[in-house]
Design an enzyme around this catalytic site. Structure first.
Site, PDB file in Angstrom:
ATOM      1  N   ASP A   1       1.207  -1.220   0.175  1.00 18.24           N
ATOM      2  CA  ASP A   1      -0.008   0.140   0.179  1.00 18.24           C
ATOM      3  C   ASP A   1       0.873   1.240   0.078  1.00 18.24           C
ATOM      4  OD1 ASP A   1      -2.376   1.365   0.002  1.00 18.24           O
ATOM      5  OD2 ASP A   1      -3.612   1.011   1.569  1.00 18.24           O
TER       6      ASP A   1
HETATM    7  C1  BGC Z   1      -4.872   3.213   0.526  1.00 20.23           C
HETATM    8  C2  BGC Z   1      -4.995   2.220  -1.499  1.00 20.23           C
HETATM    9  C3  BGC Z   1      -5.076   2.973  -2.015  1.00 20.23           C
HETATM   10  C4  BGC Z   1      -4.302   3.045  -2.708  1.00 20.23           C
HETATM   11  C5  BGC Z   1      -3.424   4.166  -3.868  1.00 20.23           C
HETATM   12  C6  BGC Z   1      -3.872   4.209  -0.640  1.00 20.23           C
HETATM   13  O1  BGC Z   1      -4.542   5.048   0.356  1.00 20.23           O
HETATM   14  O2  BGC Z   1      -4.990   2.734   1.438  1.00 20.23           O
HETATM   15  O3  BGC Z   1      -6.422   1.452  -1.150  1.00 20.23           O
HETATM   16  O4  BGC Z   1      -5.136   1.995  -3.721  1.00 20.23           O
HETATM   17  O5  BGC Z   1      -3.454   4.641  -1.924  1.00 20.23           O
HETATM   18  O6  BGC Z   1      -4.543   5.666  -4.548  1.00 20.23           O
END
Ligand code: BGC
Length: 755
Positions: A286
């Protein structure tokens, strides 16, 4: 690059002539890997964001200059947040034409519930209990995203969520692992189709692996303490379902789980996912979750974080710059074996291969398609159908809904009544701001010219800025619109009161300790209630909300979630009876925040049975009943359904046997409708206590008035066993109760034995 493509085609030819056991894909990826330098390999593991002007003439700041260099020199394998045929083509060109091997980028983006055409938020869509709809909306989202140059969505989010304080419950399928697994499969199939290389499909990403929704107190990013039994029975099943549906990628999670950062969990990523489940795609971290290990206190610095993450099986680094900064050194020092890098690169190249990117890196960058395939009338029609089937009729006294043909005047009141933006929900990808059909627009169209519509907003919900990155300021004082709203209510037969949550009250980083109605909404309700009791509350929320007073006083409540581009049309379809509501809650609505976590499939305590407040020495609260306001599985219809003839094919089976359970369902009312037939079981006595009730099957059927249908379910060892905390799956002997009905509480019951 032409040379590279020529070489690739030659390789493909050789592989297909070889007749050996190595597939063309393996051959291709293996050969490419063999040509790569260590730096090029590490580059493939590096994902960067493109939140800078890709389409403009030049990058705007120093970072951008660095990114350009990295792209040209093969130090980036993937980008996120670069969207549009033109922008993706430009970025792809930089890489393909300048880097030594010209390995194309894979472009990822959060396409959560639509790309430009917005569908209901996933929690809402799960309320349809119709996985075909989730498949359809994912298919359309994939088509639109692919037409905008994207290859990969960071969806579906498969976190089973029991805590409505956590703002991200809007992204998931609710509180149940079985329902979540069915929707996981549907969404993966929808995004990916049968062929990843089709220009109409994109790769999906099962996230967040794992446990993220169990963040303590529902505070986003907080620690997770969960234990093996819950991990295996509750958290992992939807991820397993996605793996079985061939999901291309996984994303790990921000949280620690029993002290271990998910990103550093070799047990989750290597033992379970890549080992036991045989997952052959790749895992992306993540956003900076590798870097966040330092804050967790699980790595002293970024280098150590990189080491832990790669060893644990996190293949791609999203924006922590940990791999690109430190893996080379770690390899040279012997701290990380090259086999881990090779494995990660192989996985990433394999998905790029399956997407067809080596055949044509620009295949998704087609401006004409972008114009033709997006936000079409057909897509919006689908959005309307999906939205109305997602709505849940929570209460309907005196048959106030559907709105009677004799009604002459309708007041449409509330801060969300003319809101064209909130229905788009959070995580709205490329939705056009303020593009949703509002409730008032839908009602005006549906009511026709004979009905007088008295519109008054009453109050605003928020003041000023509201975006993905900003907290909203709630309006606590401005009651200047109350008078007009009261006037509108007084002179109308029925009031439609649109209240709930703004789109940006739920979503990432939107945890709340109070899940009641924000701002002046309750006050507005009370003022209206003084002058007109015929209130139909049209709820728009991204989570279950605690609304005990509304539940008591409103005549009807329709939960519409954040319903997407066609929200207002879909709401009007339900309110005026063009569509008979069929949604059922995928997540429990508590009476108050103190009941959380609250969910239908609880386990008994040693002192059960004391329902209601004030009974000492029993497992209850002194100030609140145990029972929820509206339970999982609850949802009303304009007709009624009667259940009869529950039959179980066998009285006794062996642990690997199965039973057929059947029931007859009749539409006993006078309008056609759809019913979600729900099958629950209870394993009465087991080594580890089992829930008092667990969903193990459902079927949505359509019935004309007086029509009956027999519905059958098969219960096999896949449904009858459970995981012990160490991950061993067991079907244990004993009595199994079977319960079937239109909700967990209104059920026919029977039982059988496993011997
Ligand atoms: C989130 C993810 C997301 C990623 C990219 C993160 O802050 O937890 O779910 O896919 O950002 O935008």
């Amino acid at each position: 690059m032409k040379q590279t493509i020529g070489f690739i085609i030659l390789l493909l030819g050789l592989a297909s002539c070889s007749g050996g056991s190595v597939s063309e894909e393996e051959q291709f990826v293996g050969d490419l890997l063999a040509k790569m330098t260590l730096e090029e390999k590490i580059g493939q593991l590096n994902q960067r964001t493109g939140q800078w002007e890709m389409t403009g003439p030049a990058p705007k700041n120093d970072n951008s200059q660095q990114l350009l260099d990295d792209l040209k020199n093969g130090r980036v394998g993937s980008m996120l947040n670069v969207v549009g045929a033109d922008a993706t083509r430009k970025a792809q060109k930089l890489v393909v034409e300048n880097s030594r091997l010209g390995i194309p980028l894979i472009f990822g983006y959060d396409v959560i519930h639509g790309q430009k055409t917005m569908f209901p938020i996933p929690l809402g869509e799960a309320a349809s209990w119709n996985p075909d709809l989730a498949k359809l909306s994912s298919q359309i989202a994939a088509k639109e995203a692919a037409a905008m140059g994207l290859h990969w969505t960071f969806a579906p989010m498969l976190d089973v969520g029991r805590d409505a304080r956590w703002g991200r419950v809007m992204e998931g399928a609710g509180e149940d692992a079985f329902l979540g697994s069915v929707f996981a499969k549907a969404r993966v199939e929808g995004f990916q189709g049968d062929d990843l290389s089709s220009e109409l499909t994109i790769a999906a990403c099962a996230k967040h692996f794992a446990g993220y929704a169990f963040s303590e107190s529902g505070r986003d990013y907080n620690v997770v303490e969960i234990g093996g039994e819950s991990l295996h029975n509750l958290v992992l099943p939807p991820f397993k379902a996605a793996t079985d549906a061939d999901v291309a990628t996984f994303m790990n999670a921000f949280n620690t789980i029993d002290g271990m950062p998910a990103t550093a969990s070799s047990y989750l990523q290597r033992t379970v996912l890549k080992g036991q489940w045989g997952f052959d795609g790749f895992v992306v971290s993540d956003w900076n979750s590798i870097g966040e290990m330092i804050e967790h206190g699980a790595a002293a610095n970024l280098k150590e974080a990189a080491e832990r993450a790669i060893l644990a099986g996190s293949d791609m680094d999203m924006e922590a710059h940990a791999y690109v900064g430190h893996l080379k050194e770690l390899i040279e020092e012997g701290a990380v074996d090259i086999k881990y890098i090779d494995d990660a690169v192989r996985r990433i190249l394999t998905i790029k291969y399956r997407l067809g990117l080596f055949e044509d890196p620009y295949r998704y960058c087609d401006e004409n398609k972008e114009k033709d395939l997006i936000y079409t009338a057909e897509h919006r029609e689908a959005a309307r159908k999906i939205a109305r089937e997602s709505m849940v009729l929570l209460k309907n006294n005196n048959g106030i809904l559907p709105i009677d043909k004799e009604v002459k005047s309708i007041a449409v009141i509330g801060p969300l009544a003319d809101d064209k933006d909130s229905p788009l929900g959070n995580w709205r990808a490329q939705a056009i701001p303020n593009s949703a059909v509002s409730l008032i627009e839908g009602v005006r169209e549906a009511a026709g010219s004979d009905v007088k519509i008295n519109f008054a907003k009453g109050c605003d919900l928020s003041i000023g800025k509201r975006t993905f990155f900003d907290f909203m300021t709630i309006n606590e004082d401005d009651r200047s619109g109350f008078k007009e709203a009261i006037r509108a209510a007084k002179k109308s037969d029925v009031v439609l009161l649109a209240i709930g949550e703004d789109a940006f009250q739920s979503g990432e980083g939107r945890s709340q300790t109070d899940i009641g109605l924000a701002g002046l909404q309750m006050e507005l309700f009370d003022e209206i209630y003084k002058v007109n009791k015929n209130i139909v509350v049209v709820l728009m929320t991204g989570r279950p909300v605690a609304i005990p007073e509304i539940a008591e006083k409103a005549t009807a409540i329709l939960e519409t979630w954040h319903a997407g581009s066609e929200a207002g049309h879909a709401m009007a379809d339900v309110l005026f009876g063009k569509y008979n509501p069929s949604g059922k809650l995928p997540m429990t609505f508590p009476r108050n925040v103190g009941q959380i976590p609250i969910y239908y499939n609880y386990k008994n305590t040693g002192r059960p049975g004391a329902e209601g407040a004030g009974q000492t020495l029993w497992s209850c609260f002194t100030d609140s009943p145990n029972s929820p306001l509206y339970a999982f599985g609850h949802g009303l219809s304009y007709t009624s359904f009667t259940y009869s003839d529950l039959k179980i094919s066998e009285n006794v089976i062996s642990a690997d046997g199965n039973v057929i359970v059947s029931v007859t369902v009749k539409n006993s009312g006078d309008v056609a409708g759809e019913e979600v037939v729900q099958l629950y079981i209870q394993d009465e006595v087991a080594t580890y206590a089992r829930p008092v009730i667990e969903l193990k099957g459902f079927d949505k059927i359509a019935l004309a008035p007086n029509e009956s249908k027999e519905v059958q379910f098969s219960l096999t060892n896949a449904e009858l066993g459970y995981f012990h905390p160490n991950g061993t799956y067991m079907v244990e002997p004993g009595t199994f109760k079977v319960m079937i009905g239109g909700s967990p509480s209104s059920t026919l019951k029977s039982s059988f034995e496993i011997k």
